[in-house]
Design a protein around this motif. Structure first.
Motif, PDB file in Angstrom:
ATOM      1  N   GLY A  14      14.263   8.312 -11.308  1.00 13.88           N
ATOM      2  CA  GLY A  14      13.897   7.276 -12.265  1.00 13.88           C
ATOM      3  C   GLY A  14      13.528   5.987 -11.603  1.00 13.88           C
ATOM      4  N   MET A  15      13.131   5.896 -10.234  1.00 19.20           N
ATOM      5  CA  MET A  15      12.988   4.855  -9.668  1.00 19.20           C
ATOM      6  C   MET A  15      11.300   5.109  -8.983  1.00 19.20           C
ATOM      7  SD  MET A  15      16.545   4.193  -7.147  1.00 19.20           S
ATOM      8  CE  MET A  15      16.580   5.994  -6.903  1.00 19.20           C
ATOM      9  N   ASP A  16      10.841   4.011  -8.585  1.00 24.62           N
ATOM     10  CA  ASP A  16       9.395   4.027  -8.365  1.00 24.62           C
ATOM     11  C   ASP A  16       9.339   3.527  -6.949  1.00 24.62           C
ATOM     12  OD1 ASP A  16       9.577   1.196  -8.064  1.00 24.62           O
ATOM     13  OD2 ASP A  16       8.330   1.135 -10.242  1.00 24.62           O
ATOM     14  N   GLY A  17       7.968   3.598  -6.388  1.00 24.69           N
ATOM     15  CA  GLY A  17       7.704   3.350  -4.981  1.00 24.69           C
ATOM     16  C   GLY A  17       8.163   1.839  -4.589  1.00 24.69           C
ATOM     17  N   LYS A  18       8.119   0.979  -5.551  1.00 28.53           N
ATOM     18  CA  LYS A  18       8.412  -0.251  -5.023  1.00 28.53           C
ATOM     19  C   LYS A  18      10.019  -0.591  -4.667  1.00 28.53           C
ATOM     20  CE  LYS A  18       6.895  -2.763  -8.619  1.00 28.53           C
ATOM     21  NZ  LYS A  18       6.180  -1.599  -9.428  1.00 28.53           N
ATOM     22  N   THR A  66      13.433  -1.191 -12.556  1.00 26.24           N
ATOM     23  CA  THR A  66      12.873  -1.191 -13.980  1.00 26.24           C
ATOM     24  C   THR A  66      12.956   0.180 -14.579  1.00 26.24           C
ATOM     25  OG1 THR A  66      10.776  -0.967 -13.277  1.00 26.24           O
ATOM     26  CG2 THR A  66      11.481  -3.259 -13.508  1.00 26.24           C
ATOM     27  N   LYS A  67      12.962   1.186 -13.749  1.00 24.43           N
ATOM     28  CA  LYS A  67      12.829   2.456 -14.063  1.00 24.43           C
ATOM     29  C   LYS A  67      14.369   3.373 -13.981  1.00 24.43           C
ATOM     30  CE  LYS A  67       7.921   2.748 -13.947  1.00 24.43           C
ATOM     31  NZ  LYS A  67       6.706   3.591 -13.615  1.00 24.43           N
ATOM     32  N   LYS A  68      15.504   2.563 -13.716  1.00 31.15           N
ATOM     33  CA  LYS A  68      16.659   2.993 -13.215  1.00 31.15           C
ATOM     34  C   LYS A  68      17.126   4.195 -14.287  1.00 31.15           C
ATOM     35  CE  LYS A  68      19.695  -0.435 -14.796  1.00 31.15           C
ATOM     36  NZ  LYS A  68      18.753  -1.192 -15.505  1.00 31.15           N
ATOM     37  N   LYS A  69      18.197   4.951 -13.428  1.00 28.30           N
ATOM     38  CA  LYS A  69      18.902   5.786 -14.071  1.00 28.30           C
ATOM     39  C   LYS A  69      20.368   5.319 -13.651  1.00 28.30           C
ATOM     40  CE  LYS A  69      16.493  10.184 -14.884  1.00 28.30           C
ATOM     41  NZ  LYS A  69      16.520  11.720 -14.707  1.00 28.30           N
ATOM     42  N   GLU A  70      21.474   5.268 -14.459  1.00 27.63           N
ATOM     43  CA  GLU A  70      22.498   5.109 -13.870  1.00 27.63           C
ATOM     44  C   GLU A  70      23.108   5.855 -12.708  1.00 27.63           C
ATOM     45  OE1 GLU A  70      24.262   2.178 -14.788  1.00 27.63           O
ATOM     46  OE2 GLU A  70      22.411   1.429 -15.902  1.00 27.63           O
ATOM     47  N   SER A 126       0.738  -1.243  -0.097  1.00 29.35           N
ATOM     48  CA  SER A 126       0.078   0.129   0.040  1.00 29.35           C
ATOM     49  C   SER A 126       0.821   1.097   0.009  1.00 29.35           C
ATOM     50  CB  SER A 126      -0.830   0.180   1.488  1.00 29.35           C
ATOM     51  OG  SER A 126      -0.244   0.251   2.549  1.00 29.35           O
ATOM     52  N   PHE A 127       1.854   1.238   0.622  1.00 30.95           N
ATOM     53  CA  PHE A 127       3.081   2.374   0.686  1.00 30.95           C
ATOM     54  C   PHE A 127       3.588   2.616  -0.600  1.00 30.95           C
ATOM     55  CE2 PHE A 127       3.829   2.087   5.706  1.00 30.95           C
ATOM     56  CZ  PHE A 127       2.636   2.864   5.827  1.00 30.95           C
ATOM     57  N   ALA A 128       3.807   1.471  -1.295  1.00 30.10           N
ATOM     58  CA  ALA A 128       4.467   1.536  -2.738  1.00 30.10           C
ATOM     59  C   ALA A 128       3.316   1.935  -3.860  1.00 30.10           C
ATOM     60  CB  ALA A 128       5.291   0.236  -3.019  1.00 30.10           C
ATOM     61  N   LYS A 143      12.526  12.134  -4.392  1.00 30.30           N
ATOM     62  CA  LYS A 143      14.009  12.037  -4.698  1.00 30.30           C
ATOM     63  C   LYS A 143      13.877  10.883  -5.843  1.00 30.30           C
ATOM     64  CE  LYS A 143      16.652  14.511  -1.325  1.00 30.30           C
ATOM     65  NZ  LYS A 143      17.440  15.176  -2.441  1.00 30.30           N
ATOM     66  N   PHE A 144      13.327   9.712  -5.236  1.00 26.65           N
ATOM     67  CA  PHE A 144      13.491   8.450  -6.227  1.00 26.65           C
ATOM     68  C   PHE A 144      12.654   8.613  -7.307  1.00 26.65           C
ATOM     69  CE2 PHE A 144      15.097   6.396  -2.665  1.00 26.65           C
ATOM     70  CZ  PHE A 144      15.286   4.982  -2.885  1.00 26.65           C
ATOM     71  N   ASN A 145      11.761   9.337  -7.628  1.00 24.56           N
ATOM     72  CA  ASN A 145      11.062   9.676  -8.811  1.00 24.56           C
ATOM     73  C   ASN A 145      11.806  10.503  -9.766  1.00 24.56           C
ATOM     74  OD1 ASN A 145       8.555   8.140  -8.471  1.00 24.56           O
ATOM     75  ND2 ASN A 145       7.564   9.975  -7.515  1.00 24.56           N
TER      76      ASN A 145
END
Length: 469
Positions: free
Chosen positions: A398-402, A464-468, A179-181, A393-395
């Motif tokens: 390029g990262m997501d809630g998971k 899956t949505k990473k940036k280097e 639910s948090f993610a 910051k994660f968004n």
């Protein structure tokens, strides 16, 4: 009367409260004494800091009282676990299970089997405490009967019992994390499994190696033989005596309240002890409070029984868990003070505000989750606060809630077994009769999960949505 202005504490003042606690705890451990006085002194120091920044005694105590409402429930559960263990001894349930397992298990496999059984049960029923208080107790008793090192077995119990917190659909932690993610539970479990499965393999290999090398050197089958003989002298051995433990698993699987589960099981255990073992009902009630005692329960001279068997049986009772329960309350008070005066916010803002890379951000949320776990013993709060502070910051990276929550869950659900004053670590230490630091080196999932999660973050595996970085 002049009202004092409240301010956030400075960074040095905030971090000093953590340093004082750690210094006192380390000193207490070196002296091999309880860490409760260290926590009390840390509370006194933190109260002084709080007062300096404008927080009055009444205000702090109001926050503490509010927090302790929830802790009282944990305190009561810890006491009831002691009662439950005594009841399972009185009924003959634990001795019967030990009797059957000792005849079929090789000492070299006690350690890996402890991990496997605890892991499977924790995934099936979704609760770590339920796993520790049932099969954990049994495996520790079996280890005692075979002279297998208890610290290692306690580490295997800690590791296995918390696998379900990561990948069990039955676990409240896994569902809250989803639910948090902002995703479904299955998707969250799949994300966490990316680093959980390799950690499981690492832990299993480690426990197999320990079992073959260490258990093979220390095992004493003559002691096991003496114990099975003594069990038959004192208890009625029959498969029906396993029923009280089965009832515990069924009620836990059905998500019945833990207090109700422990209470009903204890009552059934006492009745079984009276009917099948011929024990006195009054002695059963006494055992619930002060623990099972062979001297009180049987007319057989204790001197005629093996010392290992006597030590194995004389356990449980609410009084045996008073010190662990008290530690939970004191640790909660310390954490409440730091949270109330926003000291943790100051530390997080100062240390983590300028981080940007994938690895450093995941490391930061893990560190923050660890701090919150150390202060509150709450996996939910440890997931919620980093989410609120780092989601943006994660968004941006390029990262997501998971991605965020998976790192948080890796730290919060596992390191709670490693920090000596956290309620779960206290509970395991009380059950096993060894300190948290004694079993810590063997708690392979406890720290291994975090290490694997950070390595995978560094490599970008699962992002899956990473940036280097």
């Amino acid at each position: 009367m002049k009202v004092r202005e409240k301010k956030k504490p400075g960074f040095l003042a905030s971090i000093s409260m953590i340093i004082v606690l750690l210094a006192l705890v380390v000193y207490s451990v070196r002296l091999d004494i309880s860490i409760i006085p260290a926590l009390v002194l840390s509370i006194c120091y933190s109260l002084g800091v709080a007062y300096y920044y404008g927080y009055g005694w009444d205000e702090i105590m109001e926050a503490v009282y509010e927090k302790e409402k929830g802790v009282i429930g944990v305190f009561f559960i810890v006491l009831m676990i002691g009662m439950f263990i005594a009841a399972m001894m009185f009924s003959g349930t634990i001795p019967t299970i030990i009797y059957y397992i000792v005849h079929v298990i090789n000492p070299a496999w006690v350690i890996p089997m402890t991990f496997i059984i605890c892991a499977v049960i924790s995934v099936l029923i979704g609760t770590s405490w339920g796993t520790i208080g049932t099969v954990g107790v049994i495996m520790i008793a079996i280890a005692q009967s075979m002279n297998v090192p208890i610290a290692i077995v306690a580490g295997a119990v800690a590791s296995g019992s918390h696998v379900g917190q990561l990948i069990s659909p039955m676990s409240d932690t896994a569902n809250v994390a989803a639910s948090f993610a902002k995703t479904d539970t299955v998707s969250m479990i799949k994300r966490v499994a990316i680093f959980t499965i390799p950690t499981l393999v690492f832990a299993l290999v480690g426990y197999v190696v320990m079992g073959i090398t260490i258990s093979g050197q220390t095992a004493d089958l003559s002691a096991a033989s003496a114990i099975t003989s003594d069990i038959q002298k004192v208890f009625h051995v029959s498969p029906i005596l396993i029923l009280p433990m089965v009832i515990v698993f069924v009620m836990t699987f059905l998500k019945k309240p833990i207090v109700q589960t422990l209470g009903i099981s204890a009552i059934i255990g006492i009745l079984f002890g009276v009917v099948f073992n011929g024990f006195d009902f009054g002695n059963g009630l006494s055992a619930l409070y002060s623990g099972f005692s062979l001297e009180k329960m049987t007319t057989i001279p204790v001197s005629s029984l093996s010392d290992v068997f006597v030590n194995l049986c004389n356990r449980g009772g609410m009084t045996s868990m008073i010190s662990p329960a008290l530690l939970v309350i004191v640790a909660s008070m310390y954490g409440t003070i730091l949270l109330h005066i926003k000291a943790l916010d100051v530390i997080a803002d100062t240390l983590f505000s300028k981080l940007h890379s994938r690895f450093l951000l995941n490391l930061a949320v893990s560190v923050l989750a660890t701090l919150i776990i150390a202060l509150t013993s709450s996996t939910f709060l440890a997931a919620m606060m980093p989410k609120d502070l780092f989601f943006k910051k994660f968004n941006e990276e390029g990262m997501d809630g998971k991605d965020l929550i998976s790192s948080v869950v890796a730290a919060s659900t596992q390191l709670i077994t490693c920090i000596p004053w956290c309620d779960t670590a206290v509970f395991i230490a009380g059950i096993a009769g060894v300190s948290t630091l004694s079993y810590l080196p063997y708690n392979l999932m406890g720290y291994g999960t975090v290490i694997f999660a950070m390595v995978f973050a560094l490599l970008g595996i699962g992002f899956t949505k990473k940036k280097e970085a």
